[in-house]
Design a protein around this motif. Structure first.
Motif, PDB file in Angstrom:
ATOM      1  N   THR A 584       0.672  -1.681   0.595  1.00  0.00           N
ATOM      2  CA  THR A 584       0.100  -0.321  -0.257  1.00  0.00           C
ATOM      3  C   THR A 584       0.890   1.405  -0.123  1.00  0.00           C
ATOM      4  N   HIS A 585       0.434   2.219  -0.219  1.00  0.00           N
ATOM      5  CA  HIS A 585       1.547   3.611  -0.642  1.00  0.00           C
ATOM      6  C   HIS A 585      -0.222   5.035  -0.618  1.00  0.00           C
ATOM      7  N   GLY A 586       0.824   5.699   0.630  1.00  0.00           N
ATOM      8  CA  GLY A 586       0.028   7.224   0.720  1.00  0.00           C
ATOM      9  C   GLY A 586       0.862   8.082  -0.128  1.00  0.00           C
ATOM     10  N   TYR A 619       4.530  13.372  -0.173  1.00  0.00           N
ATOM     11  CA  TYR A 619       5.452  11.855   0.112  1.00  0.00           C
ATOM     12  C   TYR A 619       3.967  10.595   0.189  1.00  0.00           C
ATOM     13  N   CYS A 620       4.768   9.597   0.206  1.00  0.00           N
ATOM     14  CA  CYS A 620       4.372   8.759   0.582  1.00  0.00           C
ATOM     15  C   CYS A 620       4.566   8.244   1.959  1.00  0.00           C
ATOM     16  N   THR A 621       3.166   8.141   2.109  1.00  0.00           N
ATOM     17  CA  THR A 621       2.654   7.723   4.445  1.00  0.00           C
ATOM     18  C   THR A 621       2.653   6.796   5.342  1.00  0.00           C
ATOM     19  N   HIS A 622       2.722   5.542   4.004  1.00  0.00           N
ATOM     20  CA  HIS A 622       2.543   4.002   4.173  1.00  0.00           C
ATOM     21  C   HIS A 622       4.099   3.452   3.865  1.00  0.00           C
ATOM     22  N   PHE A 623       4.300   3.050   4.846  1.00  0.00           N
ATOM     23  CA  PHE A 623       6.369   2.637   4.972  1.00  0.00           C
ATOM     24  C   PHE A 623       5.564   0.840   3.984  1.00  0.00           C
ATOM     25  N   CYS A 624       6.061   1.235   2.705  1.00  0.00           N
ATOM     26  CA  CYS A 624       5.767   0.306   1.206  1.00  0.00           C
ATOM     27  C   CYS A 624       7.493  -0.370   1.026  1.00  0.00           C
ATOM     28  N   HIS A 625       8.385   0.095   1.313  1.00  0.00           N
ATOM     29  CA  HIS A 625       9.557  -0.085   0.625  1.00  0.00           C
ATOM     30  C   HIS A 625      10.935   0.340   1.972  1.00  0.00           C
ATOM     31  N   LEU A 627      13.325   2.743   0.200  1.00  0.00           N
ATOM     32  CA  LEU A 627      13.247   3.400  -0.087  1.00  0.00           C
ATOM     33  C   LEU A 627      11.742   4.741   0.224  1.00  0.00           C
ATOM     34  N   HIS A 628      11.491   3.919   0.815  1.00  0.00           N
ATOM     35  CA  HIS A 628      10.295   4.408   0.984  1.00  0.00           C
ATOM     36  C   HIS A 628       9.945   6.544   1.304  1.00  0.00           C
ATOM     37  N   LEU A 629      10.774   6.261   2.146  1.00  0.00           N
ATOM     38  CA  LEU A 629      11.050   7.667   2.615  1.00  0.00           C
ATOM     39  C   LEU A 629      11.629   8.987   1.019  1.00  0.00           C
ATOM     40  N   GLU A 630      11.897   8.342   0.219  1.00  0.00           N
ATOM     41  CA  GLU A 630      13.009   8.721  -1.100  1.00  0.00           C
ATOM     42  C   GLU A 630      11.035   8.916  -1.772  1.00  0.00           C
ATOM     43  N   MET A 631      10.564   7.966  -1.312  1.00  0.00           N
ATOM     44  CA  MET A 631       9.117   8.755  -2.253  1.00  0.00           C
ATOM     45  C   MET A 631       8.611   9.407  -2.130  1.00  0.00           C
ATOM     46  N   ARG A 632       8.627  10.505  -3.285  1.00  0.00           N
ATOM     47  CA  ARG A 632       8.202  11.561  -2.848  1.00  0.00           C
ATOM     48  C   ARG A 632       7.793  12.271  -4.491  1.00  0.00           C
TER      49      ARG A 632
HETATM   50 CU1  CUA Z   1       5.373   4.274  -0.954  1.00  0.00          CU
HETATM   51 CU2  CUA Z   1       5.729   4.151   0.967  1.00  0.00          CU
END
Ligand code: CUA
Ligand code: K7E
Ligand code: CA
Length: 639
Positions: A584-586, A619-625, A627-632
């Motif tokens: 899931t992504h946010g 930014y992506c709020t749902h931990f997905c990966h 590189l989740h923090l980089e997902m923006r």
């Molecule tokens: Cu996509 Cu966290």
């Protein structure tokens, strides 16, 4: 022991998650387009060992790490306005399903799709943001749950929500016209006339508070009335309503589809509570479903105010002749509460609340009365026995026993229905009380595994205790409630576990896990706005109206930035192209008060005015990966 278990469980989860995240990270660092391989399936391996919970484990409520529960529980959340999904016997909360009120985790009430389900005012804002859910029941086929839908009420704003049990999401909400305090709810179990329809097609809804019809704000209570409503389970439109004397509280339906009933605590039609308890007996009001629908067909109805829903007359005065009556009022001692159908299909049981009794009503005799074969409707009462103080709700074990909560005694009483009938008919040697168990404290609802189906299996009983007092660590003035789990497989009830729960659930159902087949990945085609290919991403401008199309694939959004102009009326559509279960992504837009999630293959959209110029890191709020923090992505709003 439990500490040891906890550590094991944590490390097992960590290992699995870590190995998934590592492979995903490696795969994606290569091309920045992530993981298409399937993660090692925790769920599949856990399912294999789930049935063997009893081995070497004296308390089935303590599942081993990785073990899955045997039953699903659907819980009403009370005035949090949601539905909750629990695993039973562990009592673990697995999911909260938002329906009537906004939810920050999923962005329910933020996305256009959820707002459409919830209902909006002309300016696009939500019509309601509060709700009070009390009763939840699922759709039936052949007397057992069929895994299609669950239904839940909102008492505050008289709304009914439907939950799809394939995705565990709310897909429809209907507001009942001319009703206040919509309380009891129950799906029918088959059609009263057509034998081919052996599944739920109607949901019955009881209106608890009487109001002027139409509601013109008069103080003169002689003009106040309550309505009993029937909602179509497929279209979710209100099919018909019945004008009644007195009020509705809880609702029950018969297994043959012919009868629905509501217990009435205010036959006095009082406005103040002392008036509501002035009569010695109130009623359980029966509805003859087939006759009501014939009357509607024959045009014997009126409508109220702006509503087009046909309303038939179910008052005493209009239903004196049993052969044509649409309704029947069976008398029940003072201010009864729950009404529950026994799994053998024979009886409805009303708990006394202000009377220490339960009343057992024989449904075949109610039908006899409608056929003119029973002289007095109260002849349908086959038992009225004393159970203890403050009886509220009743559940069943499928072996002829009933379990009733005693609010004032803080007890569950187990009693035998056949013995109670014998006792009532004059055999004073018949011992109907089988067992009593103290619970902590003041129980409201209770329900047993499969209790509201023909497949009642008498294994577990959950009880919702309204007060927890000293059972948990103190956390200030607001206490959790105490949901207790009881083993009812033997003659004596055995308390298995206490669980603190966030206030304040009322009713719940517990059913075998193989009765539902949930899907973990959405179908792109269910979403008309889906951006099916990352190549379709972009910003399309039509004057001030701007559509932003975006996709997500861990760990990146399809556009690294997009530009808007101050004052744009923006609709942003996001499709999650990840196909992997649990990915899931946010999507959060700082300063714009927007956050929502997209599950695998889900599309969601939001609309807003780009009224603040600047750079906004979405930014992506749902931990997905990894590189989740980089997902923006950058939203650039030009002044
Ligand atoms: Cu996509 Cu966290
Ligand atoms: Cu089901 Cu709580 Cu609305 Cu009884 S009510 S306790
Ligand atoms: Ca009363």
């Amino acid at each position: 022991m439990s500490e040891d278990k906890k550590i094991k469980s944590d490390s097992a989860a960590l290992t699995s998650r870590r190995s998934f995240l590592n492979t995903a990270a490696i795969a994606s660092l290569g091309g920045l387009v992530a993981c298409s391989e399937k993660p090692s399936s925790m769920a599949a391996s856990a399912a294999g060992s789930a049935s063997a919970h009893a081995q070497g484990n004296s308390n089935p409520a303590h599942l081993k790490p990785g073990e899955l529960d045997e039953y699903y529980g659907l819980w009403s959340g009370g005035h949090t306005g949601d539905m909750r999904v629990l695993g039973i016997p562990s009592g673990r909360e697995i999911l909260r399903i938002p329906c009537f009120v906004p939810d920050a985790l999923v962005g329910w009430g933020i996305t256009n799709e959820s707002k459409k389900v919830m209902g909006t005012k002309p300016d696009g804002s939500l019509k309601y943001t509060v709700a009070d859910t009390h009763h939840t029941h699922a759709s039936y086929k052949d007397g057992n749950y069929d895994g299609r839908y669950a239904f839940i009420n909102d008492k505050i704003n008289s709304r009914i929500a439907r939950i799809r049990l394939d995705y565990f999401i709310c897909d429809k909400i209907t507001e009942l016209p001319n009703v206040q305090g919509f309380h009891g709810i129950f799906p029918d179990k088959r059609d009263p006339v057509d034998p081919k329809i052996n599944y739920t097609t109607r949901v019955f809804c009881g209106g608890e508070f009487s109001v002027p019809l139409p509601n013109a704000g008069t103080e003169d209570s002689s003009q106040y009335r309550s309505l009993f409503s029937c909602v179509d389970a497929e279209t979710m439109e209100v099919r018909w309503q019945v004008l009644i004397d007195g009020n509705c509280d809880l609702v029950a339906t018969s297994y043959d589809g012919k009868l629905a009933a509501t217990n009435q605590y205010n036959t006095e039609m009082g406005v103040h509570y002392e008036d509501m308890m002035s009569a010695e007996r109130d009623a359980c009001l029966f509805f003859n479903v087939a006759r009501i629908e014939e009357a509607v067909k024959a045009g014997k109805f009126k409508t109220i105010g702006d509503s087009k829903v046909p309303v038939v007359d179910g008052t005493h005065a209009a239903n004196k002749d049993p052969k044509t009556a649409l309704t029947a009022y069976v008398s029940v001692p003072k201010n009864p509460h729950g009404v529950n159908a026994s799994p053998d299909g024979k009886y409805f049981i009303c708990a006394g609340k202000l009377s220490p009794t339960a009343t057992v009503i024989d449904l075949s005799r109610v039908l006899d009365w409608f056929d003119g074969k029973l002289e007095k409707i109260d002849g349908a009462i086959v038992a009225e026995v004393e159970l203890g103080l403050g009886p509220l709700h009743t559940a069943f074990d499928g072996r002829g026993n009933a379990f009733t909560t005693l609010f004032l005694d803080s007890q569950i009483v187990k009693w035998n229905v056949a013995a109670a009938i014998k006792f009532h008919s004059g055999d004073k040697t018949a011992k109907y009380v089988v067992d009593r168990l103290d619970v902590q404290y003041q129980p409201g609802h209770l329900n047993a595994s499969q209790s509201e189906t023909k497949a009642a299996d008498g294994k577990y009983l959950a009880v919702g205790c309204k007060f927890s007092k000293d059972r948990f660590l103190p956390v200030g003035p607001l206490h959790p409630e105490n949901e207790q789990l009881i083993d009812i497989s033997g003659e004596k009830m055995v308390l298995m576990a206490d669980h603190p729960v966030r206030g304040e659930p009322h009713d719940f159902i517990i059913f075998k896990r193989d009765l539902v087949r949930p899907k973990q990945v959405y179908d792109l085609n269910e979403f008309p706005l889906a951006v099916k290919d990352a190549k379709d991403s972009g910003v399309v401008r039509n004057g001030k109206k701007v559509t932003v199309r975006l996709t997500s694939l861990a760990p990146a959004f399809s556009m690294r930035e997009f530009k808007l102009k101050k004052g744009d009326e923006v609709t942003l559509i996001l499709t999650n192209l990840d196909k992997i279960e649990d990915l899931t992504h946010g999507f959060a837009i700082p300063k714009y008060n927007i956050n929502f999630i997209v599950n695998p293959q889900e599309t969601a959209s939001v609309s807003f005015i780009a009224d603040k110029p600047g750079v906004f890191w979405c930014y992506c709020t749902h931990f997905c990966h990894a590189l989740h923090l980089e997902m923006r992505t950058r939203m650039i709003v030009e002044a």
